[in-house]
Design a protein around this motif. Structure first.
Motif, mmCIF file in Angstrom:
data_model
loop_
_atom_site.group_PDB
_atom_site.id
_atom_site.type_symbol
_atom_site.label_atom_id
_atom_site.label_comp_id
_atom_site.label_asym_id
_atom_site.label_seq_id
_atom_site.Cartn_x
_atom_site.Cartn_y
_atom_site.Cartn_z
ATOM 1 N N SER A 150 -0.091 4.475 4.759
ATOM 2 C CA SER A 150 -1.518 4.157 4.643
ATOM 3 C C SER A 150 -1.934 3.138 5.689
ATOM 4 N N GLY A 151 -3.254 3.036 5.895
ATOM 5 C CA GLY A 151 -3.780 2.005 6.778
ATOM 6 C C GLY A 151 -3.486 0.621 6.247
ATOM 7 N N THR A 152 -3.495 0.477 4.934
ATOM 8 C CA THR A 152 -3.205 -0.815 4.318
ATOM 9 C C THR A 152 -1.819 -1.308 4.716
ATOM 10 N N ALA A 153 -0.858 -0.403 4.768
ATOM 11 C CA ALA A 153 0.511 -0.793 5.132
ATOM 12 C C ALA A 153 0.554 -1.362 6.551
ATOM 13 N N ALA A 154 -0.190 -0.741 7.479
ATOM 14 C CA ALA A 154 -0.242 -1.259 8.852
ATOM 15 C C ALA A 154 -0.906 -2.629 8.882
ATOM 16 N N ASN A 155 -2.003 -2.799 8.122
ATOM 17 C CA ASN A 155 -2.671 -4.096 8.064
ATOM 18 C C ASN A 155 -1.737 -5.171 7.516
ATOM 19 N N ALA A 156 -1.023 -4.839 6.461
ATOM 20 C CA ALA A 156 -0.113 -5.803 5.839
ATOM 21 C C ALA A 156 0.951 -6.267 6.828
ATOM 22 N N GLU A 157 1.552 -5.320 7.521
ATOM 23 C CA GLU A 157 2.618 -5.671 8.457
ATOM 24 C C GLU A 157 2.083 -6.558 9.581
ATOM 25 N N GLN A 158 0.878 -6.274 10.072
ATOM 26 C CA GLN A 158 0.311 -7.058 11.179
ATOM 27 C C GLN A 158 -0.078 -8.469 10.731
ATOM 28 N N ILE A 159 -0.631 -8.589 9.538
ATOM 29 C CA ILE A 159 -1.010 -9.916 9.023
ATOM 30 C C ILE A 159 0.234 -10.749 8.735
ATOM 31 N N LEU A 160 1.241 -10.138 8.153
ATOM 32 C CA LEU A 160 2.497 -10.860 7.922
ATOM 33 C C LEU A 160 3.103 -11.310 9.244
ATOM 34 N N GLU A 161 3.062 -10.426 10.241
ATOM 35 C CA GLU A 161 3.615 -10.735 11.570
ATOM 36 C C GLU A 161 2.969 -11.981 12.171
ATOM 37 N N ILE A 162 1.638 -12.073 12.077
ATOM 38 C CA ILE A 162 0.921 -13.224 12.626
ATOM 39 C C ILE A 162 1.330 -14.512 11.921
ATOM 40 N N HIS A 163 1.775 -14.390 10.693
ATOM 41 C CA HIS A 163 2.223 -15.562 9.930
ATOM 42 C C HIS A 163 3.738 -15.767 10.023
ATOM 43 N N GLY A 164 4.398 -15.042 10.936
ATOM 44 C CA GLY A 164 5.835 -15.214 11.139
ATOM 45 C C GLY A 164 6.696 -14.617 10.051
ATOM 46 N N ILE A 165 6.149 -13.608 9.358
ATOM 47 C CA ILE A 165 6.874 -12.972 8.248
ATOM 48 C C ILE A 165 7.117 -11.507 8.586
ATOM 49 N N SER A 200 0.123 2.577 -4.467
ATOM 50 C CA SER A 200 -1.316 2.771 -4.324
ATOM 51 C C SER A 200 -2.043 1.593 -4.951
ATOM 52 N N PHE A 201 -3.374 1.538 -4.756
ATOM 53 C CA PHE A 201 -4.143 0.433 -5.327
ATOM 54 C C PHE A 201 -3.974 0.361 -6.850
ATOM 55 N N ASP A 202 -4.131 1.482 -7.518
ATOM 56 C CA ASP A 202 -4.003 1.505 -8.977
ATOM 57 C C ASP A 202 -2.609 1.079 -9.414
ATOM 58 N N GLY A 205 0.814 -1.213 0.000
ATOM 59 C CA GLY A 205 0.000 0.000 0.000
ATOM 60 C C GLY A 205 0.842 1.254 0.000
ATOM 61 N N ALA A 206 0.178 2.379 -0.177
ATOM 62 C CA ALA A 206 0.870 3.669 -0.214
ATOM 63 C C ALA A 206 1.567 3.934 1.117
ATOM 64 N N PRO A 207 2.698 4.651 1.088
ATOM 65 C CA PRO A 207 3.432 4.937 2.330
ATOM 66 C C PRO A 207 2.542 5.611 3.369
#
Length: 333
Positions: free
Chosen positions: A164-179, A190-192, A160-162
């Motif tokens: 952005s909320g998406t970036a925080a979500n990505a980091e947290q989901i990766l973290e839960i998966h040990g990444i 960005s999305f586009d 996601g864009a620097p």
């Protein structure tokens, strides 16, 4: 002489009566013309609704809301493209907008001064209400071979864009998966830009946090077989236990031509306003949006309801919005 004194007394009493009438108010409930003028004068002549990128959900919804608010309040209102949630919170802090879309988690970070807002808390925002689930979609294509979150290791992945909320979500989901972010070839798009990168083969996958269907991903599904990487139930529960603002969600079958529903997680989209806006203005904004949703053609409008708007807000509600919900007898569940 007596007649002259009587006439003078009468004139003085009439003058006094007019003076008291002017001071005493212009209606039976104690309001005055001056009060009404002050209510009108504190309304801005122009308002901006801060949304997100053109390929997401915020922008088309923001455009519809801007038209509704303009018509209902007489305040010239427009929707502006932005970097979405986190940028919108900073822009409200800087006085660069009046209304904004954001994720519930990002609004909480902003008011509490956490994560990307550490040392930079946003103290001038309050909620109108929540709108709909913001689904975290991990988007790729069949030809990438990616079918699980673990498969993202070593791949070129847009988070996601620097800021952005998406970036925080990505980091947290990766973290839960040990990444960690170091385990992927991180891209900040960005999305586009993410979708174009997948189309062109420049990236392998992208995190997209937005209401489904998301325009940019729909465009991708027109030319590619889209795959949404699942967040399985056990990992979703682990994520929710650590970060309670997440909920379980799914991308329904048929969306992006998917053969079956895909389990994932979501936060919620919400509308926030500058706390500098008056109670009357925010009341009018709130009332106009929730009572004119039939004018919104985007599919997400079907999930928006005043009855659910106080659920999961997580920050203080603006008194103007609260007044509207109180009138409707709406409380948080």
């Amino acid at each position: 002489m007596k007649n002259k004194k009587f006439l003078l007394t009468t004139i003085l009493m009439l003058a006094l009566s007019m003076f008291l009438a002017a001071c005493g108010g212009g209606n039976e409930e104690g309001g005055t013309d001056t009060d009404e003028k002050e209510k009108t004068d504190d309304a801005p002549k122009f308002m901006s609704i801060l949304t997100g990128g053109t390929g997401g959900t915020y922008f088309p919804l923001g455009g519809a809301f801007a038209n509704i608010v303009s018509d209902a309040t007489g305040i010239d209102t427009n929707a502006e493209t932005t970097g979405a949630s986190a940028e919108n919170m900073q822009s409200l802090k800087d006085g660069k907008g009046e209304i904004a879309f954001t994720q519930t988690d990002i609004a909480s970070y902003a008011t509490e001064g956490k994560l990307m807002f550490e040392g930079n808390a946003v103290e001038n925002i309050q909620a109108i209400g929540t709108l709909y689930p913001e689904t975290i979609q991990i988007v790729t294509t069949e030809k990438s071979g990616i079918t699980s979150v673990e498969d993202l290791k070593g791949k070129k992945v847009s988070i996601g864009a620097p800021g952005s909320g998406t970036a925080a979500n990505a980091e947290q989901i990766l973290e839960i998966h040990g990444i960690t972010l170091e385990d992927i070839q991180k891209q900040d798009l960005s999305f586009d830009e993410s979708v174009n990168g997948i189309k062109d083969g420049n990236i392998d996958a992208a995190f997209v946090t937005a209401g489904t269907p998301t325009g940019a991903v729909e465009e991708l599904s027109a030319t590619e077989t889209v795959v949404i990487v699942p967040v399985e139930a056990a990992k979703a529960e682990e994520l929710i236990a650590k970060y309670p603002y997440y909920t379980k969600d799914e991308v329904p079958s048929g969306t992006y031509k998917l053969a079956s529903a895909v389990p994932t997680v979501a936060v919620q989209a919400m509308l926030v306003v500058s706390s500098d806006l008056s109670e009357q203005v925010v009341y009018d904004i709130t009332k106009s949006i929730f009572e004119n949703l039939d004018q919104v053609t985007h599919a997400k409008a079907e999930q928006i309801s005043a009855d659910k708007a106080l659920n999961g807000v997580g920050i203080d509600v603006h008194p103007g919005a609260q007044k509207y919900f109180d009138e409707q007898g709406i409380t948080a569940e």
